[in-house]
Design a protein around this motif. Structure first.
Motif, PDB file in Angstrom:
ATOM      1  N   HIS A  76       5.245   2.602  -7.346  1.00 35.07           N
ATOM      2  CA  HIS A  76       5.502   1.785  -7.985  1.00 35.07           C
ATOM      3  C   HIS A  76       4.792   1.651  -9.354  1.00 35.07           C
ATOM      4  O   HIS A  76       5.361   1.248 -10.390  1.00 35.07           O
ATOM      5  CB  HIS A  76       4.831   0.107  -7.254  1.00 35.07           C
ATOM      6  CG  HIS A  76       4.754  -0.827  -8.258  1.00 35.07           C
ATOM      7  ND1 HIS A  76       5.784  -1.579  -8.700  1.00 35.07           N
ATOM      8  CD2 HIS A  76       3.644  -1.750  -8.332  1.00 35.07           C
ATOM      9  CE1 HIS A  76       5.366  -2.498  -9.478  1.00 35.07           C
ATOM     10  NE2 HIS A  76       4.273  -2.636  -9.316  1.00 35.07           N
ATOM     11  N   GLY A  77       3.456   2.391  -9.574  1.00 35.43           N
ATOM     12  CA  GLY A  77       2.974   2.823 -10.742  1.00 35.43           C
ATOM     13  C   GLY A  77       3.894   3.531 -11.653  1.00 35.43           C
ATOM     14  O   GLY A  77       3.950   3.363 -12.709  1.00 35.43           O
ATOM     15  N   ILE A  78       4.350   4.448 -11.034  1.00 35.71           N
ATOM     16  CA  ILE A  78       5.128   5.651 -11.753  1.00 35.71           C
ATOM     17  C   ILE A  78       6.333   4.914 -12.459  1.00 35.71           C
ATOM     18  O   ILE A  78       6.631   5.040 -13.438  1.00 35.71           O
ATOM     19  CB  ILE A  78       5.391   6.399 -10.903  1.00 35.71           C
ATOM     20  CG1 ILE A  78       4.185   7.493 -10.293  1.00 35.71           C
ATOM     21  CG2 ILE A  78       6.573   7.539 -11.385  1.00 35.71           C
ATOM     22  CD1 ILE A  78       4.552   8.483  -9.259  1.00 35.71           C
ATOM     23  N   ASP A  79       6.859   4.011 -11.351  1.00 37.29           N
ATOM     24  CA  ASP A  79       8.226   3.201 -11.770  1.00 37.29           C
ATOM     25  C   ASP A  79       7.785   2.160 -12.898  1.00 37.29           C
ATOM     26  O   ASP A  79       8.494   1.910 -13.830  1.00 37.29           O
ATOM     27  CB  ASP A  79       8.401   2.495 -10.926  1.00 37.29           C
ATOM     28  CG  ASP A  79       9.901   1.268 -11.016  1.00 37.29           C
ATOM     29  OD1 ASP A  79      10.997   2.206 -11.242  1.00 37.29           O
ATOM     30  OD2 ASP A  79       9.874   0.328 -10.759  1.00 37.29           O
ATOM     31  N   HIS A  80       6.283   1.788 -13.194  1.00 35.50           N
ATOM     32  CA  HIS A  80       6.090   1.261 -14.487  1.00 35.50           C
ATOM     33  C   HIS A  80       5.536   2.262 -15.614  1.00 35.50           C
ATOM     34  O   HIS A  80       4.857   1.778 -16.527  1.00 35.50           O
ATOM     35  CB  HIS A  80       4.792   0.158 -14.150  1.00 35.50           C
ATOM     36  CG  HIS A  80       5.237  -1.226 -13.455  1.00 35.50           C
ATOM     37  ND1 HIS A  80       5.948  -2.039 -14.340  1.00 35.50           N
ATOM     38  CD2 HIS A  80       5.369  -1.505 -12.272  1.00 35.50           C
ATOM     39  CE1 HIS A  80       6.185  -3.167 -13.608  1.00 35.50           C
ATOM     40  NE2 HIS A  80       5.534  -3.034 -12.284  1.00 35.50           N
ATOM     41  N   ASP A  81       6.069   3.351 -15.473  1.00 32.29           N
ATOM     42  CA  ASP A  81       5.651   4.371 -16.502  1.00 32.29           C
ATOM     43  C   ASP A  81       4.415   4.992 -16.573  1.00 32.29           C
ATOM     44  O   ASP A  81       3.838   5.393 -17.756  1.00 32.29           O
ATOM     45  CB  ASP A  81       6.405   3.718 -17.959  1.00 32.29           C
ATOM     46  CG  ASP A  81       7.780   3.575 -17.744  1.00 32.29           C
ATOM     47  OD1 ASP A  81       8.483   4.607 -17.160  1.00 32.29           O
ATOM     48  OD2 ASP A  81       8.156   2.714 -18.474  1.00 32.29           O
ATOM     49  N   LEU A  82       3.582   4.628 -15.596  1.00 30.60           N
ATOM     50  CA  LEU A  82       2.260   5.004 -15.475  1.00 30.60           C
ATOM     51  C   LEU A  82       2.366   6.506 -15.303  1.00 30.60           C
ATOM     52  O   LEU A  82       3.257   7.047 -14.562  1.00 30.60           O
ATOM     53  CB  LEU A  82       1.281   4.358 -14.513  1.00 30.60           C
ATOM     54  CG  LEU A  82       1.188   2.890 -14.611  1.00 30.60           C
ATOM     55  CD1 LEU A  82       0.225   2.380 -13.787  1.00 30.60           C
ATOM     56  CD2 LEU A  82       0.500   2.565 -16.167  1.00 30.60           C
ATOM     57  N   ASN A  83       1.493   7.679 -15.636  1.00 28.14           N
ATOM     58  CA  ASN A  83       1.408   8.819 -15.028  1.00 28.14           C
ATOM     59  C   ASN A  83       0.749   9.094 -13.728  1.00 28.14           C
ATOM     60  O   ASN A  83       0.295   8.169 -13.214  1.00 28.14           O
ATOM     61  CB  ASN A  83       0.694   9.870 -16.068  1.00 28.14           C
ATOM     62  CG  ASN A  83      -0.650   9.549 -16.458  1.00 28.14           C
ATOM     63  OD1 ASN A  83      -1.659   9.276 -15.305  1.00 28.14           O
ATOM     64  ND2 ASN A  83      -1.181   9.250 -17.465  1.00 28.14           N
ATOM     65  N   PRO A  84       1.236  10.146 -12.942  1.00 30.30           N
ATOM     66  CA  PRO A  84       0.845  10.408 -11.457  1.00 30.30           C
ATOM     67  C   PRO A  84      -0.698  10.206 -11.426  1.00 30.30           C
ATOM     68  O   PRO A  84      -1.145   9.384 -10.441  1.00 30.30           O
ATOM     69  CB  PRO A  84       1.246  11.897 -11.294  1.00 30.30           C
ATOM     70  CG  PRO A  84       2.407  12.158 -12.339  1.00 30.30           C
ATOM     71  CD  PRO A  84       2.113  11.324 -13.446  1.00 30.30           C
ATOM     72  N   GLU A 139       0.905  -1.100  -0.080  1.00 32.40           N
ATOM     73  CA  GLU A 139       0.214  -0.055   0.030  1.00 32.40           C
ATOM     74  C   GLU A 139       0.631   1.218   0.060  1.00 32.40           C
ATOM     75  O   GLU A 139       0.346   2.380  -0.680  1.00 32.40           O
ATOM     76  CB  GLU A 139      -0.883   0.075   1.288  1.00 32.40           C
ATOM     77  CG  GLU A 139      -1.890   1.159   1.147  1.00 32.40           C
ATOM     78  CD  GLU A 139      -3.119   1.280   2.185  1.00 32.40           C
ATOM     79  OE1 GLU A 139      -4.117   1.505   1.880  1.00 32.40           O
ATOM     80  OE2 GLU A 139      -2.643   0.802   3.344  1.00 32.40           O
ATOM     81  N   VAL A 140       1.798   1.456   0.907  1.00 36.54           N
ATOM     82  CA  VAL A 140       2.770   2.538   0.866  1.00 36.54           C
ATOM     83  C   VAL A 140       3.277   2.883  -0.225  1.00 36.54           C
ATOM     84  O   VAL A 140       3.531   3.998  -0.531  1.00 36.54           O
ATOM     85  CB  VAL A 140       3.802   2.189   2.117  1.00 36.54           C
ATOM     86  CG1 VAL A 140       4.603   3.509   1.915  1.00 36.54           C
ATOM     87  CG2 VAL A 140       2.889   2.340   3.449  1.00 36.54           C
ATOM     88  N   TYR A 141       3.532   1.787  -1.190  1.00 35.74           N
ATOM     89  CA  TYR A 141       4.525   1.860  -2.396  1.00 35.74           C
ATOM     90  C   TYR A 141       3.880   1.770  -3.729  1.00 35.74           C
ATOM     91  O   TYR A 141       4.342   1.612  -4.654  1.00 35.74           O
ATOM     92  CB  TYR A 141       5.837   1.077  -2.306  1.00 35.74           C
ATOM     93  CG  TYR A 141       6.693   1.535  -1.148  1.00 35.74           C
ATOM     94  CD1 TYR A 141       7.473   2.794  -1.354  1.00 35.74           C
ATOM     95  CD2 TYR A 141       6.868   0.809   0.000  1.00 35.74           C
ATOM     96  CE1 TYR A 141       8.312   3.071  -0.209  1.00 35.74           C
ATOM     97  CE2 TYR A 141       7.675   1.201   1.042  1.00 35.74           C
ATOM     98  CZ  TYR A 141       8.381   2.270   0.979  1.00 35.74           C
ATOM     99  OH  TYR A 141       9.205   2.522   2.192  1.00 35.74           O
ATOM    100  N   VAL A 142       2.457   1.557  -3.571  1.00 35.74           N
ATOM    101  CA  VAL A 142       1.738   1.181  -4.903  1.00 35.74           C
ATOM    102  C   VAL A 142       1.786   2.471  -5.826  1.00 35.74           C
ATOM    103  O   VAL A 142       1.850   2.152  -7.122  1.00 35.74           O
ATOM    104  CB  VAL A 142       0.179   0.787  -4.445  1.00 35.74           C
ATOM    105  CG1 VAL A 142      -0.224   1.824  -3.839  1.00 35.74           C
ATOM    106  CG2 VAL A 142      -0.592   0.430  -5.752  1.00 35.74           C
ATOM    107  N   VAL A 143       1.668   3.543  -5.401  1.00 35.44           N
ATOM    108  CA  VAL A 143       1.579   4.721  -6.149  1.00 35.44           C
ATOM    109  C   VAL A 143       3.092   4.845  -6.945  1.00 35.44           C
ATOM    110  O   VAL A 143       3.224   4.990  -7.972  1.00 35.44           O
ATOM    111  CB  VAL A 143       1.195   6.109  -5.550  1.00 35.44           C
ATOM    112  CG1 VAL A 143       1.297   7.364  -6.434  1.00 35.44           C
ATOM    113  CG2 VAL A 143      -0.338   5.952  -5.089  1.00 35.44           C
TER     114      VAL A 143
END
Length: 425
Positions: free
Chosen positions: A264-272, A258-262
């Protein structure tokens, strides 16, 4: 002593418990969204911010036995009222803190401790009003967590983009103050409970010499009364130990995810914006998991321990698949399945604890398991963030979490085996 009647004032308490869960767990989700901004603001490492966020959650659980003791001494309403004020002040001070150390102290020492007054007392109070339909009412109360996850992620991102992180935390402070009216309606049922699965430690010493000094006798009785209030006898039950071990592992994996899911998403090249919606999909899955768990447990479709095994395996497999997925749609699906698995696991554990304890001991049992789960949470935020800083990727972190989650499956199976062995005897 009143005759037992399902519900009554319990419906008001149930609504208050739902709202309290929204604010407490929504705040944790908000910290997840603010993590990178806070790290940049104070020029510190992301893993340190993540650790503070996980500590804020962990301290709510670590102080469980103390909250249980204070509740037995002074009543749940007063304890929760003070907790609501303390949490509000914590977020207020954190919004204007000048250093990262100050921010950490206010988030953990004030907001975390204050929120901890709401972690389990409400669930124990609800159990005193609802015996036949406890799984359903537990669902309603815990749906507040799912709503907090779904709402606070995108809302916090919008507030952050519009007002900046300081004013965002000020708004969170205002929302947190609503814990105070939630606490004001907290009142346990006075109906006597005839369950005797656990017996409190005696408050009298039958072997005390009647000729002993009165002050010494009073001191002895005082110490025994304190020990009785903490319910240390719970720690000797093998079922409690195994269920709690499974809970600790699940809590470790939940916080690490939970703490790193956002980030982690950015690390997968998702936008904020896309990343901020991953907690929302987790909340949707969590909601579905809780509904399914409540229906299954209320109708006795499957053995509770086997159902807990299903939830553990669902979360473990999802965490393992997560690092190998790249699209927003696939990560959203994984977030849903992680939420469902953890929801099933956490819902079943409360039902299993309810089977082990009487009404007046249920809060102590919840609190003790919360202490141990909190210890695992402390390590989760640090370990997950540290591993990311070392490897530069969340892949190893999430694979580790998947393996640890599978260990919970083993603990539940052991508990099931011991239960069946005792039943045959």
């Amino acid at each position: 002593m009143k005759n037992y009647q399902e519900g009554g004032w319990g419906w008001v308490v149930l609504f208050a418990a739902f709202m309290a869960q929204v604010f407490v767990y929504g705040n944790l989700k908000a910290l997840s969204v603010l993590a990178e901004t806070i790290a940049t603001e104070y020029d510190t490492h992301l893993w340190l911010v993540g650790w503070v966020a996980s500590m804020s959650m962990a301290v709510q659980l670590l102080i469980g036995p103390v909250i249980s003791f204070l509740t037995h001494k002074f009543g749940c309403r007063l304890v929760m009222l003070l907790g609501g004020v303390m949490a509000t002040v914590g977020y207020l001070l954190a919004s204007w803190s000048g250093t990262f150390l100050q921010w950490s102290v206010f988030i953990v020492g004030f907001a975390g401790v204050g929120s901890g007054c709401f972690a389990y007392p409400f669930l124990a109070i609800i159990a005193s009003y609802f015996k036949k339909y406890y799984p359903i009412t537990l669902l309603v109360a815990n749906l507040g967590k799912s709503c907090g996850d779904m709402l606070y992620g995108p809302i916090t991102q919008v507030l952050l983009d519009t007002y900046g992180w300081r004013w965002t935390m000020m708004i969170i402070c205002g929302l947190t103050f609503h814990l105070v009216p939630c606490a004001a309606v907290a009142k346990a049922s006075r109906v006597k409970d005839d369950r005797n699965d656990y017996r409190r430690i005696a408050c009298k010493d039958n072997e005390t010499d009647v000729t002993s000094d009165n002050s010494q006798v009073e001191s002895t009785h005082c110490c025994k009364a304190i020990l009785a209030a903490f319910d240390f006898a719970i720690l000797t039950d093998v079922h409690f130990i195994l269920i709690t071990l499974a809970s600790c592992v699940t809590g470790f994996c939940f916080i690490g995810w939970e703490v790193y899911v956002v980030p982690h998403g950015i690390d997968h090249d998702l936008n904020p914006t896309q990343s901020s919606f991953l907690p929302t999909f987790y909340g949707i899955g969590n909601f579905v998991g809780k509904v399914v768990a409540a229906v299954v447990l209320q109708t006795y479709v499957i053995n509770a321990r086997w159902f807990m095994c299903i939830g553990v395996l669902c979360a473990s497999c999802s965490l393992f698949a997560d690092p190998f997925l790249t699209s927003f749609a696939s990560l959203a699906v994984v977030a849903c399945t992680v939420g469902s698995g953890i929801a099933i696991t956490n819902t079943v554990k409360f039902i299993l604890y309810r089977e082990l304890a009487s009404d007046d001991q249920l809060l102590s049992m919840y609190s003790w398991q919360g202490l141990f789960v909190g210890l695992s949470d402390v390590m989760s935020g640090f370990a997950s963030g540290w591993l990311y800083d070392v490897t530069g990727s969340f892949k190893a972190t999430f694979i580790l979490l998947a393996g640890l989650q599978f260990c919970a499956f083993i603990f539940v199976l052991l508990d099931y085996g011991i239960t069946k062995f005792k039943d045959k005897k």
